[in-house]
Design a protein around this motif. Structure first.
Motif, PDB file in Angstrom:
ATOM      1  N   MET A 225      37.886  19.224  49.069  1.00  0.00           N
ATOM      2  CA  MET A 225      37.388  17.969  48.817  1.00  0.00           C
ATOM      3  C   MET A 225      38.578  16.793  49.268  1.00  0.00           C
ATOM      4  N   ASN A 226      39.895  17.339  48.952  1.00  0.00           N
ATOM      5  CA  ASN A 226      40.889  16.154  48.992  1.00  0.00           C
ATOM      6  C   ASN A 226      41.953  16.324  50.265  1.00  0.00           C
ATOM      7  N   TYR A 227      41.852  17.687  50.938  1.00  0.00           N
ATOM      8  CA  TYR A 227      42.901  18.035  52.008  1.00  0.00           C
ATOM      9  C   TYR A 227      42.078  18.797  52.944  1.00  0.00           C
ATOM     10  N   SER A 228      40.788  18.227  53.450  1.00  0.00           N
ATOM     11  CA  SER A 228      40.037  18.942  54.454  1.00  0.00           C
ATOM     12  C   SER A 228      40.399  20.246  54.710  1.00  0.00           C
ATOM     13  N   GLY A 229      40.200  21.105  53.369  1.00  0.00           N
ATOM     14  CA  GLY A 229      40.150  22.640  53.590  1.00  0.00           C
ATOM     15  C   GLY A 229      41.601  23.103  54.041  1.00  0.00           C
ATOM     16  N   ARG A 230      42.637  22.430  53.760  1.00  0.00           N
ATOM     17  CA  ARG A 230      43.902  23.114  53.923  1.00  0.00           C
ATOM     18  C   ARG A 230      44.509  23.942  52.948  1.00  0.00           C
ATOM     19  N   TYR A 231      44.188  25.139  52.958  1.00  0.00           N
ATOM     20  CA  TYR A 231      44.570  25.838  51.732  1.00  0.00           C
ATOM     21  C   TYR A 231      45.876  26.432  51.557  1.00  0.00           C
ATOM     22  N   ALA A 232      46.395  26.315  50.092  1.00  0.00           N
ATOM     23  CA  ALA A 232      47.805  26.948  49.888  1.00  0.00           C
ATOM     24  C   ALA A 232      47.402  27.608  48.517  1.00  0.00           C
ATOM     25  N   ALA A 233      47.908  28.816  48.400  1.00  0.00           N
ATOM     26  CA  ALA A 233      47.833  29.526  47.020  1.00  0.00           C
ATOM     27  C   ALA A 233      46.630  29.805  46.631  1.00  0.00           C
ATOM     28  N   SER A 234      45.328  29.579  47.373  1.00  0.00           N
ATOM     29  CA  SER A 234      44.070  29.761  46.718  1.00  0.00           C
ATOM     30  C   SER A 234      43.515  31.115  47.492  1.00  0.00           C
ATOM     31  N   THR A 235      43.632  31.522  48.342  1.00  0.00           N
ATOM     32  CA  THR A 235      43.025  32.650  49.123  1.00  0.00           C
ATOM     33  C   THR A 235      43.987  34.134  48.526  1.00  0.00           C
ATOM     34  N   TYR A 236      43.407  34.776  47.832  1.00  0.00           N
ATOM     35  CA  TYR A 236      43.880  36.008  47.410  1.00  0.00           C
ATOM     36  C   TYR A 236      42.917  37.074  47.168  1.00  0.00           C
ATOM     37  N   GLU A 237      41.575  37.194  47.815  1.00  0.00           N
ATOM     38  CA  GLU A 237      40.715  38.213  47.509  1.00  0.00           C
ATOM     39  C   GLU A 237      41.456  39.497  47.653  1.00  0.00           C
ATOM     40  N   GLU A 238      42.078  39.504  48.925  1.00  0.00           N
ATOM     41  CA  GLU A 238      42.580  41.082  49.268  1.00  0.00           C
ATOM     42  C   GLU A 238      43.726  41.615  48.173  1.00  0.00           C
ATOM     43  N   SER A 239      44.126  40.761  47.291  1.00  0.00           N
ATOM     44  CA  SER A 239      45.125  41.289  46.180  1.00  0.00           C
ATOM     45  C   SER A 239      44.422  41.953  44.891  1.00  0.00           C
ATOM     46  N   LEU A 240      43.055  41.588  44.953  1.00  0.00           N
ATOM     47  CA  LEU A 240      42.417  41.947  43.634  1.00  0.00           C
ATOM     48  C   LEU A 240      42.238  43.325  43.436  1.00  0.00           C
ATOM     49  N   PRO A 241      42.154  43.850  42.186  1.00  0.00           N
ATOM     50  CA  PRO A 241      41.701  45.332  42.056  1.00  0.00           C
ATOM     51  C   PRO A 241      40.444  45.495  42.083  1.00  0.00           C
ATOM     52  N   ASP A 242      40.038  46.682  42.290  1.00  0.00           N
ATOM     53  CA  ASP A 242      38.534  47.263  41.870  1.00  0.00           C
ATOM     54  C   ASP A 242      38.407  47.129  40.232  1.00  0.00           C
ATOM     55  N   PHE A 243      37.664  46.156  39.797  1.00  0.00           N
ATOM     56  CA  PHE A 243      37.474  45.829  38.623  1.00  0.00           C
ATOM     57  C   PHE A 243      36.773  46.917  37.923  1.00  0.00           C
ATOM     58  N   VAL A 244      35.865  47.353  38.661  1.00  0.00           N
ATOM     59  CA  VAL A 244      34.879  48.391  38.030  1.00  0.00           C
ATOM     60  C   VAL A 244      35.828  49.739  37.947  1.00  0.00           C
ATOM     61  N   LYS A 245      36.501  50.246  38.699  1.00  0.00           N
ATOM     62  CA  LYS A 245      37.271  51.264  38.850  1.00  0.00           C
ATOM     63  C   LYS A 245      38.383  51.069  37.566  1.00  0.00           C
ATOM     64  N   LEU A 246      38.811  50.159  37.517  1.00  0.00           N
ATOM     65  CA  LEU A 246      39.688  49.762  36.277  1.00  0.00           C
ATOM     66  C   LEU A 246      39.076  49.821  35.057  1.00  0.00           C
ATOM     67  N   ALA A 247      37.876  49.121  34.836  1.00  0.00           N
ATOM     68  CA  ALA A 247      37.153  49.418  33.610  1.00  0.00           C
ATOM     69  C   ALA A 247      36.944  50.911  33.132  1.00  0.00           C
ATOM     70  N   GLU A 248      36.410  51.624  34.399  1.00  0.00           N
ATOM     71  CA  GLU A 248      36.117  52.752  33.884  1.00  0.00           C
ATOM     72  C   GLU A 248      37.271  53.611  33.541  1.00  0.00           C
ATOM     73  N   ALA A 249      38.453  53.577  34.085  1.00  0.00           N
ATOM     74  CA  ALA A 249      39.833  54.119  34.071  1.00  0.00           C
ATOM     75  C   ALA A 249      40.232  54.099  32.583  1.00  0.00           C
ATOM     76  N   TYR A 250      39.673  53.067  32.075  1.00  0.00           N
ATOM     77  CA  TYR A 250      39.994  53.034  30.525  1.00  0.00           C
ATOM     78  C   TYR A 250      38.914  53.436  29.619  1.00  0.00           C
ATOM     79  N   GLY A 251      37.810  54.030  30.235  1.00  0.00           N
ATOM     80  CA  GLY A 251      36.568  54.563  29.537  1.00  0.00           C
ATOM     81  C   GLY A 251      35.563  53.623  29.301  1.00  0.00           C
TER      82      GLY A 251
END
Length: 95
Positions: free
Chosen positions: A8-34
């Motif tokens: 909205m304010n910086y014409s889509g110039r992104y900084a520190a807001s693209t991190y999808e590749e670093s997220l874990p598989d949350f389903v596997k993480l939940a299942e790892a804890y039972g």
């Protein structure tokens, strides 16, 4: 919302807001804890998946819901010191 602010304010110039590749598989993480994990990547699967999750009354359940990264969240205040009159109601529309 950081990404939204950058859209909205910086014409889509992104900084520190693209991190999808670093997220874990949350389903596997939940299942790892039972626990039980579900992943929703399509809107039409949300309702049925939530029904399954809520039916598991005796288990801890994690539901990982993917949201389009270009989706914005409204209402949104313009600044931390803004008032209700400074709120964005949708793209291009303020109060």
């Amino acid at each position: 919302m950081v990404r939204q602010w950058q859209d909205m304010n910086y014409s889509g110039r992104y900084a520190a807001s693209t991190y999808e590749e670093s997220l874990p598989d949350f389903v596997k993480l939940a299942e790892a804890y039972g626990h039980k994990g579900f992943k929703v990547t399509q809107r039409n699967k949300l309702g049925p998946t939530l029904e399954k999750a809520f039916a598991l009354k005796d288990q801890l359940v994690f539901v990982d819901v993917y949201v389009d990264q270009s989706e914005h969240v409204y209402p949104m205040l313009v600044s931390p010191n803004g008032s209700m009159q400074d709120m964005w109601l949708s793209r291009g529309k303020k109060t």
